[in-house]
Design a protein around this motif. Structure first.
Motif, PDB file in Angstrom:
ATOM      1  N   LEU A  26      33.265  82.395 -21.906  1.00 39.78           N
ATOM      2  CA  LEU A  26      33.323  82.312 -23.377  1.00 39.78           C
ATOM      3  C   LEU A  26      34.337  81.288 -23.888  1.00 39.78           C
ATOM      4  CD1 LEU A  26      32.845  86.013 -24.564  1.00 39.78           C
ATOM      5  CD2 LEU A  26      31.204  84.121 -24.606  1.00 39.78           C
ATOM      6  N   PRO A  27      35.554  81.220 -23.340  1.00 40.35           N
ATOM      7  CA  PRO A  27      36.488  80.192 -23.842  1.00 40.35           C
ATOM      8  C   PRO A  27      35.963  78.776 -23.674  1.00 40.35           C
ATOM      9  CG  PRO A  27      37.681  81.851 -22.597  1.00 40.35           C
ATOM     10  CD  PRO A  27      36.222  82.113 -22.370  1.00 40.35           C
ATOM     11  N   ALA A  28      35.077  78.569 -22.692  1.00 42.89           N
ATOM     12  CA  ALA A  28      34.493  77.242 -22.472  1.00 42.89           C
ATOM     13  C   ALA A  28      33.215  77.033 -23.268  1.00 42.89           C
ATOM     14  CB  ALA A  28      34.208  77.042 -20.982  1.00 42.89           C
ATOM     15  N   GLY A  29      32.817  78.029 -24.041  1.00 45.13           N
ATOM     16  CA  GLY A  29      31.603  77.919 -24.846  1.00 45.13           C
ATOM     17  C   GLY A  29      30.322  78.054 -24.044  1.00 45.13           C
ATOM     18  N   ALA A  30      30.403  78.626 -22.838  1.00 46.64           N
ATOM     19  CA  ALA A  30      29.227  78.758 -21.978  1.00 46.64           C
ATOM     20  C   ALA A  30      28.549  80.105 -22.202  1.00 46.64           C
ATOM     21  CB  ALA A  30      29.623  78.609 -20.512  1.00 46.64           C
ATOM     22  N   SER A  31      27.281  80.186 -21.816  1.00 43.84           N
ATOM     23  CA  SER A  31      26.517  81.412 -21.935  1.00 43.84           C
ATOM     24  C   SER A  31      26.969  82.421 -20.890  1.00 43.84           C
ATOM     25  CB  SER A  31      25.019  81.129 -21.746  1.00 43.84           C
ATOM     26  OG  SER A  31      24.280  82.338 -21.625  1.00 43.84           O
ATOM     27  N   VAL A  32      26.976  83.704 -21.267  1.00 42.21           N
ATOM     28  CA  VAL A  32      27.332  84.754 -20.316  1.00 42.21           C
ATOM     29  C   VAL A  32      26.082  85.310 -19.623  1.00 42.21           C
ATOM     30  CG1 VAL A  32      29.396  85.393 -21.613  1.00 42.21           C
ATOM     31  CG2 VAL A  32      27.238  86.560 -22.091  1.00 42.21           C
ATOM     32  N   ILE A  33      24.928  84.771 -19.964  1.00 43.04           N
ATOM     33  CA  ILE A  33      23.670  85.244 -19.393  1.00 43.04           C
ATOM     34  C   ILE A  33      23.152  84.292 -18.329  1.00 43.04           C
ATOM     35  CG2 ILE A  33      21.278  85.876 -19.897  1.00 43.04           C
ATOM     36  CD1 ILE A  33      22.206  86.582 -22.732  1.00 43.04           C
ATOM     37  N   ARG A  34      23.111  83.008 -18.631  1.00 38.42           N
ATOM     38  CA  ARG A  34      22.642  82.000 -17.689  1.00 38.42           C
ATOM     39  C   ARG A  34      23.703  80.907 -17.524  1.00 38.42           C
ATOM     40  NH1 ARG A  34      17.787  83.040 -20.538  1.00 38.42           N
ATOM     41  NH2 ARG A  34      16.137  83.852 -19.193  1.00 38.42           N
ATOM     42  N   PRO A  35      23.840  80.362 -16.324  1.00 39.95           N
ATOM     43  CA  PRO A  35      23.185  80.762 -15.072  1.00 39.95           C
ATOM     44  C   PRO A  35      23.758  82.058 -14.527  1.00 39.95           C
ATOM     45  CG  PRO A  35      24.818  79.089 -14.626  1.00 39.95           C
ATOM     46  CD  PRO A  35      24.789  79.257 -16.120  1.00 39.95           C
ATOM     47  N   ARG A  36      23.156  82.553 -13.448  1.00 39.72           N
ATOM     48  CA  ARG A  36      23.651  83.754 -12.818  1.00 39.72           C
ATOM     49  C   ARG A  36      25.043  83.508 -12.234  1.00 39.72           C
ATOM     50  NH1 ARG A  36      19.501  86.187  -8.629  1.00 39.72           N
ATOM     51  NH2 ARG A  36      21.312  87.594  -8.461  1.00 39.72           N
ATOM     52  N   SER A  37      25.717  84.604 -11.898  1.00 40.13           N
ATOM     53  CA  SER A  37      27.066  84.496 -11.353  1.00 40.13           C
ATOM     54  C   SER A  37      27.078  83.586 -10.133  1.00 40.13           C
ATOM     55  CB  SER A  37      27.587  85.886 -10.958  1.00 40.13           C
ATOM     56  OG  SER A  37      27.713  86.706 -12.093  1.00 40.13           O
ATOM     57  N   HIS A  38      28.030  82.658 -10.127  1.00 40.91           N
ATOM     58  CA  HIS A  38      28.098  81.688  -9.043  1.00 40.91           C
ATOM     59  C   HIS A  38      29.549  81.301  -8.780  1.00 40.91           C
ATOM     60  CE1 HIS A  38      27.967  79.432 -12.822  1.00 40.91           C
ATOM     61  NE2 HIS A  38      28.732  78.541 -12.206  1.00 40.91           N
ATOM     62  N   CYS A  39      29.781  80.700  -7.625  1.00 41.62           N
ATOM     63  CA  CYS A  39      31.113  80.229  -7.274  1.00 41.62           C
ATOM     64  C   CYS A  39      31.469  79.025  -8.136  1.00 41.62           C
ATOM     65  CB  CYS A  39      31.156  79.852  -5.791  1.00 41.62           C
ATOM     66  SG  CYS A  39      32.714  79.050  -5.295  1.00 41.62           S
ATOM     67  N   PRO A  40      32.638  79.006  -8.762  1.00 41.70           N
ATOM     68  CA  PRO A  40      33.028  77.863  -9.600  1.00 41.70           C
ATOM     69  C   PRO A  40      33.169  76.557  -8.832  1.00 41.70           C
ATOM     70  CG  PRO A  40      34.409  79.777 -10.043  1.00 41.70           C
ATOM     71  CD  PRO A  40      33.626  80.085  -8.805  1.00 41.70           C
ATOM     72  N   LEU A  41      33.396  76.647  -7.520  1.00 35.66           N
ATOM     73  CA  LEU A  41      33.630  75.433  -6.731  1.00 35.66           C
ATOM     74  C   LEU A  41      32.339  74.884  -6.114  1.00 35.66           C
ATOM     75  CD1 LEU A  41      35.726  73.443  -5.666  1.00 35.66           C
ATOM     76  CD2 LEU A  41      36.016  74.928  -3.673  1.00 35.66           C
ATOM     77  N   CYS A  42      31.639  75.709  -5.324  1.00 33.16           N
ATOM     78  CA  CYS A  42      30.441  75.219  -4.640  1.00 33.16           C
ATOM     79  C   CYS A  42      29.159  75.534  -5.396  1.00 33.16           C
ATOM     80  CB  CYS A  42      30.363  75.799  -3.224  1.00 33.16           C
ATOM     81  SG  CYS A  42      30.059  77.575  -3.159  1.00 33.16           S
ATOM     82  N   HIS A  43      29.243  76.364  -6.438  1.00 34.51           N
ATOM     83  CA  HIS A  43      28.122  76.696  -7.326  1.00 34.51           C
ATOM     84  C   HIS A  43      27.012  77.495  -6.637  1.00 34.51           C
ATOM     85  CE1 HIS A  43      29.921  74.242 -10.436  1.00 34.51           C
ATOM     86  NE2 HIS A  43      29.996  73.231  -9.589  1.00 34.51           N
ATOM     87  N   HIS A  44      27.270  78.066  -5.484  1.00 35.29           N
ATOM     88  CA  HIS A  44      26.306  78.970  -4.868  1.00 35.29           C
ATOM     89  C   HIS A  44      26.205  80.244  -5.711  1.00 35.29           C
ATOM     90  CE1 HIS A  44      26.004  76.745  -1.015  1.00 35.29           C
ATOM     91  NE2 HIS A  44      24.937  77.508  -0.834  1.00 35.29           N
ATOM     92  N   GLU A  45      24.969  80.712  -5.921  1.00 37.90           N
ATOM     93  CA  GLU A  45      24.809  81.980  -6.614  1.00 37.90           C
ATOM     94  C   GLU A  45      25.390  83.105  -5.771  1.00 37.90           C
ATOM     95  OE1 GLU A  45      20.886  82.902  -7.868  1.00 37.90           O
ATOM     96  OE2 GLU A  45      20.826  81.331  -9.399  1.00 37.90           O
ATOM     97  N   ILE A  46      26.004  84.059  -6.455  1.00 36.69           N
ATOM     98  CA  ILE A  46      26.622  85.183  -5.754  1.00 36.69           C
ATOM     99  C   ILE A  46      25.571  86.268  -5.556  1.00 36.69           C
ATOM    100  CG2 ILE A  46      28.420  86.949  -5.874  1.00 36.69           C
ATOM    101  CD1 ILE A  46      30.041  85.012  -7.594  1.00 36.69           C
ATOM    102  N   ALA A  47      25.327  86.621  -4.309  1.00 34.28           N
ATOM    103  CA  ALA A  47      24.341  87.662  -4.008  1.00 34.28           C
ATOM    104  C   ALA A  47      24.814  89.013  -4.528  1.00 34.28           C
ATOM    105  CB  ALA A  47      24.118  87.730  -2.504  1.00 34.28           C
ATOM    106  N   ALA A  48      23.853  89.907  -4.745  1.00 31.78           N
ATOM    107  CA  ALA A  48      24.175  91.224  -5.287  1.00 31.78           C
ATOM    108  C   ALA A  48      25.173  91.962  -4.403  1.00 31.78           C
ATOM    109  CB  ALA A  48      22.899  92.042  -5.451  1.00 31.78           C
ATOM    110  N   TYR A  49      25.034  91.831  -3.078  1.00 27.58           N
ATOM    111  CA  TYR A  49      25.935  92.547  -2.176  1.00 27.58           C
ATOM    112  C   TYR A  49      27.330  91.933  -2.154  1.00 27.58           C
ATOM    113  CZ  TYR A  49      24.056  88.795   0.822  1.00 27.58           C
ATOM    114  OH  TYR A  49      23.649  87.577   1.315  1.00 27.58           O
ATOM    115  N   ASP A  50      27.469  90.736  -2.717  1.00 23.28           N
ATOM    116  CA  ASP A  50      28.795  90.119  -2.837  1.00 23.28           C
ATOM    117  C   ASP A  50      29.365  90.281  -4.245  1.00 23.28           C
ATOM    118  OD1 ASP A  50      29.007  89.295  -0.221  1.00 23.28           O
ATOM    119  OD2 ASP A  50      28.184  87.291  -0.592  1.00 23.28           O
TER     120      ASP A  50
END
Length: 270
Positions: A26-50
């Protein structure tokens, strides 16, 4: 019974996980819905078990599975804080609408506390959005359960809502007056509009008296912290202070302890 507390803790952990998304985006003005949760560095999506609150952070040894980026301790701390607040709200208010009101307020305040501390920003989605949620919960309590703890019964729910709306306006005008006075004297802004909206949000949940108590706690805590920094030579008179973070702490204190403190103070004038 332990079951309600277990449910409250699990709900707090789940919402705390979502709260971390809001804090990051939110402070960066980005959506909290898309994209899915991901690593800020490598941008891999975070699996549900992680993405299991707290547990995944421990099992991953505090690092991203793919790039080994160190995951900040903020993530589990926010999740644990939300869980603890939900349990505490249930313990203080019992199974009631007041407990839901307190839990919802804590969700917004924890998020604003961290966002302001990290970025000096208080997004409208949480201040104005929180005020809307607070007023909606007040409406539900006023119409469905007018004798519920924390609601001042006047002559009907309509008057309760009128007084709550006036409380929101009064809280905002108070900080606006302080902000304008400071600007008039010092020729610069000393307080952001985010703080104004945040106090109005607290008033939407708790009413004007509790909002003023929250402001008192915030000013006292911020002053003590500022003095400590000055004495330690870690700041000067021009340093910025994340007042919204202290206002969040004040709001949480007022939510839990405001009513008995106000009743104790009022007893001196009976």
């Amino acid at each position: 019974m332990l079951l309600p507390y277990i449910i409250a803790a699990l709900l707090g952990l789940a919402l705390g996980s979502f709260l971390n998304v809001c804090i990051s985006r939110l402070p960066a003005g980005a959506s909290v819905i898309r994209p899915r949760s991901h690593c800020p560095l490598c941008h891999h999506e975070i699996a549900a078990y992680d993405n299991i609150p707290v547990l995944s952070w421990l099992l991953l040894k505090r690092r991203c599975r793919h790039c080994k980026w160190p995951i900040p301790a903020r993530y589990p701390l926010v999740e644990l804080a939300a869980a603890a607040w939900f349990v505490l709200s249930l313990w203080v208010f019992g199974l009631s609408l007041a407990a839901i009101n307190s839990a919802a307020l804590g969700f917004f305040l924890i998020g604003l506390l961290v966002m302001d501390w990290q970025t000096h920003l208080l997004p409208d989605e949480f201040t104005l959005g929180g005020a809307a949620v607070g007023f909606a919960l007040t409406s539900v309590r006023a119409f469905l359960l007018p004798m519920d703890r924390g609601v001042v019964v006047l002559t009907g729910p309509e008057r309760i809502l009128l007084f709550r709306a006036l409380a929101i306006i009064a809280a905002a005008l108070l900080l606006l007056a302080i902000r304008w006075s400071y600007r008039l004297l010092r020729k610069k802004d000393g307080m952001g509009l985010g703080d104004v909206k945040m106090l109005a949000m607290i008033a939407a949940f708790l009413g004007l008296t509790h909002a003023l108590l929250a402001l008192f706690f915030a000013v006292l805590a911020a002053a003590l912290y500022a003095v400590a920094l000055l004495l330690a030579r870690r700041a000067n008179t021009r340093s910025r202070l994340a007042f919204g973070s202290f206002l969040a702490l004040g709001g949480m204190a007022a939510a839990l302890f405001g009513s008995p403190l106000i009743a104790w103070y009022a007893s001196f004038y009976r």
